[in-house]
Design an enzyme around this catalytic site. Sequence first.
Site, PDB file in Angstrom:
ATOM      1  N   ASP A 104      39.126  37.182  47.368  1.00  0.00           N
ATOM      2  CA  ASP A 104      40.104  36.363  46.640  1.00  0.00           C
ATOM      3  C   ASP A 104      41.493  36.979  46.772  1.00  0.00           C
ATOM      4  O   ASP A 104      41.622  38.186  47.023  1.00  0.00           O
ATOM      5  CB  ASP A 104      39.742  36.311  45.146  1.00  0.00           C
ATOM      6  CG  ASP A 104      38.394  35.650  44.906  1.00  0.00           C
ATOM      7  OD1 ASP A 104      37.966  34.869  45.769  1.00  0.00           O
ATOM      8  OD2 ASP A 104      37.792  35.943  43.858  1.00  0.00           O
TER       9      ASP A 104
HETATM   10  N1  URA Z   1      33.464  38.037  44.356  1.00  0.00           N
HETATM   11  C1  URA Z   1      34.549  37.536  43.747  1.00  0.00           C
HETATM   12  O1  URA Z   1      34.465  36.975  42.661  1.00  0.00           O
HETATM   13  N2  URA Z   1      35.737  37.655  44.367  1.00  0.00           N
HETATM   14  C2  URA Z   1      35.898  38.281  45.555  1.00  0.00           C
HETATM   15  O2  URA Z   1      37.023  38.386  46.062  1.00  0.00           O
HETATM   16  C3  URA Z   1      34.766  38.825  46.176  1.00  0.00           C
HETATM   17  C4  URA Z   1      33.560  38.689  45.538  1.00  0.00           C
END
Ligand code: URA
Length: 242
Positions: A104
Amino acid sequence: MDIVKYLQAQGIGSRKMCRILLQQERILIDGALPSHEITDTSNIKQLMIDGKSLPALPLPYFYILLNKPAGFETSHKPTHYPSVFSLLPTHWQNLSLQAVGRLDADTEGVLLITNDGSLNHFLTSPKHHVVKIYHATLKHAADDDLCHQLTQGVVLRDRNEEESVQAIAAELKNPHLLALSIDSGQYHQVKRMISACGNRVEYLERIAFASLQTGDLSRGQWRLLSPQEIEALRYNSQQQIK
Ligand code: URA
């Protein structure tokens, strides 16, 4: 290998552009003007273009470990933040680089980038259960009950479907810091698993992806993986297949 083809494969530019740069003697390979034919591309360490030094990418496949900072999207077409690919040398944007899985925009840590589609597919396929380790800072103080719930399995809702997802390990480093290992990779998986337990992730960092860790790389820095690391990545990933 033809020098123009080699430079194109390094992302330097079009055939025409590479020819011009060569004619104008603006390119040095390992400190010398290159000849028309390169016999062994694997020994090349450094390209110099207009006095600017760049690492030579091993061909045909290369693997880049990035310590992703927050505020960058894992996408070639970002919408709100700059792309993680903008952290790499500009002319590498000409190459068909792909991130191996997504982090993310606000997640930091280990991100593998490669042009090797088949290893990418292998490492991201749910069939192969590649292990990822995260450190999640939690909004609410937690106890071992959270770890128990996560390793027993929590229900994630996706559109109208429900699925139980289990962590392979969960350990509280302190009441607000959880180390979580998972071997699947659904959308926002860590955040959703923790919300399903009634808590909330305030900050998320990927500590490890298969055998890779960020080590000495600071945020935003990248480096090429060594042949030994690539071997270990293939080998460890195959060992993880259930
Ligand atoms: N899980 C998440 O919630 N976000 C990420 O960036 C990676 C794994």
